[in-house]
Design a protein around this motif. Sequence first.
Motif, PDB file in Angstrom:
ATOM      1  N   ILE A 119      37.811  32.547 -20.161  1.00 28.58           N
ATOM      2  CA  ILE A 119      37.731  31.081 -20.192  1.00 28.58           C
ATOM      3  C   ILE A 119      36.814  30.562 -19.093  1.00 28.58           C
ATOM      4  CG2 ILE A 119      39.067  28.957 -19.882  1.00 28.58           C
ATOM      5  CD1 ILE A 119      41.440  30.441 -21.184  1.00 28.58           C
ATOM      6  N   ASN A 120      37.023  31.009 -17.857  1.00 28.65           N
ATOM      7  CA  ASN A 120      36.194  30.544 -16.744  1.00 28.65           C
ATOM      8  C   ASN A 120      34.740  30.962 -16.919  1.00 28.65           C
ATOM      9  OD1 ASN A 120      38.440  29.413 -15.568  1.00 28.65           O
ATOM     10  ND2 ASN A 120      38.758  31.058 -14.098  1.00 28.65           N
ATOM     11  N   GLY A 121      34.522  32.182 -17.427  1.00 32.82           N
ATOM     12  CA  GLY A 121      33.151  32.630 -17.658  1.00 32.82           C
ATOM     13  C   GLY A 121      32.445  31.791 -18.688  1.00 32.82           C
ATOM     14  N   ALA A 122      33.157  31.391 -19.756  1.00 29.58           N
ATOM     15  CA  ALA A 122      32.550  30.543 -20.785  1.00 29.58           C
ATOM     16  C   ALA A 122      32.125  29.196 -20.211  1.00 29.58           C
ATOM     17  CB  ALA A 122      33.537  30.344 -21.939  1.00 29.58           C
ATOM     18  N   PHE A 123      32.890  28.667 -19.259  1.00 27.20           N
ATOM     19  CA  PHE A 123      32.538  27.376 -18.667  1.00 27.20           C
ATOM     20  C   PHE A 123      31.356  27.481 -17.710  1.00 27.20           C
ATOM     21  CE2 PHE A 123      37.253  26.196 -19.203  1.00 27.20           C
ATOM     22  CZ  PHE A 123      37.017  25.699 -20.472  1.00 27.20           C
ATOM     23  N   LEU A 124      31.181  28.638 -17.092  1.00 30.48           N
ATOM     24  CA  LEU A 124      30.167  28.761 -16.039  1.00 30.48           C
ATOM     25  C   LEU A 124      28.839  29.358 -16.514  1.00 30.48           C
ATOM     26  CD1 LEU A 124      32.309  29.962 -12.986  1.00 30.48           C
ATOM     27  CD2 LEU A 124      30.996  27.838 -13.147  1.00 30.48           C
ATOM     28  N   THR A 125      28.827  30.070 -17.623  1.00 32.01           N
ATOM     29  CA  THR A 125      27.607  30.769 -18.001  1.00 32.01           C
ATOM     30  C   THR A 125      26.471  29.806 -18.351  1.00 32.01           C
ATOM     31  OG1 THR A 125      26.676  32.455 -19.450  1.00 32.01           O
ATOM     32  CG2 THR A 125      28.277  30.973 -20.431  1.00 32.01           C
ATOM     33  N   GLY A 126      25.276  30.206 -17.970  1.00 29.71           N
ATOM     34  CA  GLY A 126      24.079  29.437 -18.329  1.00 29.71           C
ATOM     35  C   GLY A 126      23.241  30.150 -19.363  1.00 29.71           C
ATOM     36  N   ASP A 127      23.857  31.086 -20.080  1.00 29.26           N
ATOM     37  CA  ASP A 127      23.146  31.961 -21.007  1.00 29.26           C
ATOM     38  C   ASP A 127      23.947  32.042 -22.302  1.00 29.26           C
ATOM     39  OD1 ASP A 127      22.992  34.957 -22.092  1.00 29.26           O
ATOM     40  OD2 ASP A 127      21.072  34.482 -21.144  1.00 29.26           O
ATOM     41  N   LEU A 128      23.284  31.879 -23.441  1.00 23.49           N
ATOM     42  CA  LEU A 128      23.988  31.815 -24.721  1.00 23.49           C
ATOM     43  C   LEU A 128      24.616  33.155 -25.093  1.00 23.49           C
ATOM     44  CD1 LEU A 128      24.633  29.719 -26.862  1.00 23.49           C
ATOM     45  CD2 LEU A 128      22.583  30.411 -28.097  1.00 23.49           C
ATOM     46  N   PHE A 129      23.937  34.270 -24.775  1.00 19.11           N
ATOM     47  CA  PHE A 129      24.527  35.568 -25.106  1.00 19.11           C
ATOM     48  C   PHE A 129      25.782  35.820 -24.272  1.00 19.11           C
ATOM     49  CE2 PHE A 129      25.081  40.153 -24.580  1.00 19.11           C
ATOM     50  CZ  PHE A 129      25.211  40.531 -25.905  1.00 19.11           C
ATOM     51  N   ASN A 130      25.748  35.432 -23.025  1.00 20.34           N
ATOM     52  CA  ASN A 130      26.931  35.643 -22.192  1.00 20.34           C
ATOM     53  C   ASN A 130      28.049  34.673 -22.538  1.00 20.34           C
ATOM     54  OD1 ASN A 130      26.422  37.865 -20.131  1.00 20.34           O
ATOM     55  ND2 ASN A 130      24.526  36.704 -20.084  1.00 20.34           N
ATOM     56  N   LEU A 131      27.717  33.554 -23.165  1.00 20.16           N
ATOM     57  CA  LEU A 131      28.762  32.716 -23.740  1.00 20.16           C
ATOM     58  C   LEU A 131      29.488  33.509 -24.824  1.00 20.16           C
ATOM     59  CD1 LEU A 131      30.160  29.942 -23.953  1.00 20.16           C
ATOM     60  CD2 LEU A 131      28.406  29.283 -25.609  1.00 20.16           C
ATOM     61  N   PHE A 132      28.733  34.238 -25.644  1.00 26.83           N
ATOM     62  CA  PHE A 132      29.334  35.115 -26.652  1.00 26.83           C
ATOM     63  C   PHE A 132      30.193  36.191 -25.990  1.00 26.83           C
ATOM     64  CE2 PHE A 132      28.950  39.274 -28.730  1.00 26.83           C
ATOM     65  CZ  PHE A 132      29.623  39.023 -29.918  1.00 26.83           C
ATOM     66  N   VAL A 133      29.689  36.801 -24.918  1.00 26.03           N
ATOM     67  CA  VAL A 133      30.424  37.864 -24.232  1.00 26.03           C
ATOM     68  C   VAL A 133      31.752  37.339 -23.691  1.00 26.03           C
ATOM     69  CG1 VAL A 133      30.426  39.399 -22.229  1.00 26.03           C
ATOM     70  CG2 VAL A 133      28.369  39.197 -23.640  1.00 26.03           C
ATOM     71  N   PHE A 134      31.726  36.190 -23.037  1.00 29.57           N
ATOM     72  CA  PHE A 134      32.971  35.642 -22.480  1.00 29.57           C
ATOM     73  C   PHE A 134      33.909  35.181 -23.582  1.00 29.57           C
ATOM     74  CE2 PHE A 134      30.361  35.085 -18.527  1.00 29.57           C
ATOM     75  CZ  PHE A 134      31.143  35.895 -17.729  1.00 29.57           C
ATOM     76  N   PHE A 135      33.365  34.681 -24.690  1.00 33.78           N
ATOM     77  CA  PHE A 135      34.207  34.363 -25.839  1.00 33.78           C
ATOM     78  C   PHE A 135      34.964  35.603 -26.305  1.00 33.78           C
ATOM     79  CE2 PHE A 135      32.774  30.300 -28.248  1.00 33.78           C
ATOM     80  CZ  PHE A 135      32.960  29.556 -27.104  1.00 33.78           C
ATOM     81  N   GLU A 136      34.257  36.727 -26.379  1.00 37.06           N
ATOM     82  CA  GLU A 136      34.903  37.950 -26.847  1.00 37.06           C
ATOM     83  C   GLU A 136      35.964  38.431 -25.864  1.00 37.06           C
ATOM     84  OE1 GLU A 136      34.384  39.227 -30.019  1.00 37.06           O
ATOM     85  OE2 GLU A 136      33.477  37.236 -29.969  1.00 37.06           O
ATOM     86  N   ILE A 137      35.705  38.285 -24.578  1.00 39.72           N
ATOM     87  CA  ILE A 137      36.712  38.692 -23.582  1.00 39.72           C
ATOM     88  C   ILE A 137      37.982  37.869 -23.747  1.00 39.72           C
ATOM     89  CG2 ILE A 137      37.257  38.721 -21.118  1.00 39.72           C
ATOM     90  CD1 ILE A 137      34.297  39.377 -20.604  1.00 39.72           C
ATOM     91  N   LEU A 138      37.838  36.553 -23.853  1.00 37.71           N
ATOM     92  CA  LEU A 138      39.042  35.724 -23.978  1.00 37.71           C
ATOM     93  C   LEU A 138      39.725  35.940 -25.317  1.00 37.71           C
ATOM     94  CD1 LEU A 138      38.837  32.792 -25.796  1.00 37.71           C
ATOM     95  CD2 LEU A 138      37.103  32.349 -24.070  1.00 37.71           C
ATOM     96  N   LEU A 139      38.937  36.231 -26.367  1.00 38.82           N
ATOM     97  CA  LEU A 139      39.543  36.459 -27.674  1.00 38.82           C
ATOM     98  C   LEU A 139      40.301  37.782 -27.719  1.00 38.82           C
ATOM     99  CD1 LEU A 139      36.724  35.148 -30.036  1.00 38.82           C
ATOM    100  CD2 LEU A 139      38.998  34.175 -29.737  1.00 38.82           C
ATOM    101  N   ILE A 140      39.729  38.842 -27.141  1.00 45.82           N
ATOM    102  CA  ILE A 140      40.419  40.132 -27.122  1.00 45.82           C
ATOM    103  C   ILE A 140      41.749  40.008 -26.374  1.00 45.82           C
ATOM    104  CG2 ILE A 140      40.318  42.486 -26.216  1.00 45.82           C
ATOM    105  CD1 ILE A 140      37.274  42.396 -26.800  1.00 45.82           C
ATOM    106  N   ALA A 141      41.713  39.311 -25.239  1.00 42.74           N
ATOM    107  CA  ALA A 141      42.965  39.097 -24.498  1.00 42.74           C
ATOM    108  C   ALA A 141      43.942  38.247 -25.309  1.00 42.74           C
ATOM    109  CB  ALA A 141      42.663  38.428 -23.161  1.00 42.74           C
ATOM    110  N   SER A 142      43.421  37.235 -26.001  1.00 43.72           N
ATOM    111  CA  SER A 142      44.300  36.350 -26.768  1.00 43.72           C
ATOM    112  C   SER A 142      44.914  37.070 -27.960  1.00 43.72           C
ATOM    113  CB  SER A 142      43.534  35.110 -27.236  1.00 43.72           C
ATOM    114  OG  SER A 142      42.575  35.430 -28.238  1.00 43.72           O
ATOM    115  N   TYR A 143      44.180  38.044 -28.565  1.00 45.69           N
ATOM    116  CA  TYR A 143      44.770  38.822 -29.658  1.00 45.69           C
ATOM    117  C   TYR A 143      46.053  39.504 -29.189  1.00 45.69           C
ATOM    118  CZ  TYR A 143      40.020  38.582 -31.702  1.00 45.69           C
ATOM    119  OH  TYR A 143      38.814  38.161 -32.191  1.00 45.69           O
TER     120      TYR A 143
END
Length: 500
Positions: A119-143
């Motif tokens: 969640i924090n990474g998604a808010f701070l990233t300035g890069d679209l690919f890393n927005l995807f990466v942080f989305f996947e991190i929070l989603l894997i944890a949320s699963y």
Amino acid sequence: MNHGLILPILLPMLAGSLLLVRSYLSLRVKRVISLILTWALLPISIWLLMQANSGELQLYALGNWQAPFGIVLMLDRLAALMLVITAVLAGFAMLYAVRGDDERGPNFHALFQFQLLGINGAFLTGDLFNLFVFFEILLIASYSLLVYGGGAQRVKTGVHYVVLNLVASSLFLIGIGILYGLLGTLNLADLALKIAEADAERQPLLAAAGFLLLIVFGLKAAVLPLYFWLPSAYAAATAPVAALFAIMTKVGLYAIVRVFTLLFGSQAGTLTHLVEGLLWPLAMLTLAAGVIGALAVRSFERLIGYLVIVSVGTLLAGISLGTADSLSGALFYLIHSSWICAALFLLADMVARQRGDLRGRLRTGPRLANPLLLGALFFIAAVSVAGLPPFSGFLGKIMLLRAAGAGQQALELWPVVLIGGLGMLVALSRAGSVLFWRTTDEAAPKTDLDTVRALATIGLLACSPLLVVAAQPVYEYTQATAQQLLNVDAYLQLVRGGEA
């Protein structure tokens, strides 16, 4: 370079890794580590908020590779605000969890920290690919957190949630693949520059990529017609997990604001305001669908899920208007709705613990063991989430309604918001009467009210009157945030070599 900018990412990453590697630690030690490090995010986030309030955009270039070539984190007023909202919510959710909800399976605290990392990474990233990466991190944890504790209903809901998000992740990759293939960059500010300079031949594909991103973010934000997963998923999760999930829809809305004000904002030429015409009707339909669902549902937890959908529709309406006033009102309402909906999930669990096998089903049941306290907390939460004075929901809605002006959009927004508020009040009144008034003579199961759980719930609910007390400085901050978001040139300077 301000190294403090990476702390909201580094702290939960190290905490999660430590708790996972040292899984043999006693539960008491894990609780202490998790509580301390979760609450440590709050002063760090407030410190970053104070820095962002200067109006200066800050970059953190990992490996000292400067934008647009390296991976960068970006701090502005919006990112700092989202960090503070998350830190407050996570702190109280963790306080609630350590009273027993973390005992239902292994590695709860590690998963909770990895969720915060994403969640924090998604808010701070300035890069679209890393927005995807942080989305996947929070989603894997949320699963894992969603099915935590097991049970057929959780597993069934978890499968639906996983499948939908895997489809969304695939579309996300396709969208950013198109952008990278056409423009050769995924840095957000650099993308904004190159989209503005794109020739006519590439613009249809760029528009297609933009619409793909809207679908992805719309699914994560639970925008109609992509919201059907939310009520079941949130109702199936344990209370502290559902409370933390209250910020997850806001991650999707944050991504919509970030991408479509920066990449397809005022500088994007013929692609300017690419999705603005879609956001308005989607907002109205989402708001209406949320209210109808709240009126039809027969479970307290699912009712709160539909209230989250109502808040998404309300926020999307403010975003779609695209003015500084409407964005400011939406941000104020975002703060309110995140904390109050999270508090409602915690409150629903405390009520369910005193209703035996009925749990949160809205059917006549035994008298609660603590009807006065729980009823008072429910009343405060209901008044606040329905948008009635004197609580913060009322101020947020007033800001949005004023921002609509006196044109056609005002004629559409006012009836939907006001009638929607009435529908929410009816749904909450019905739920309250069933839970606290229409009870049988049967005594409630012997369940002592846990003081720490009650304090965690009260702490989140107290944020609503505190927002009213601090309304002026918070409103000034959200106004400055909205103006910064709409001033795209400041972001473009980050890759032009100038000072932002």
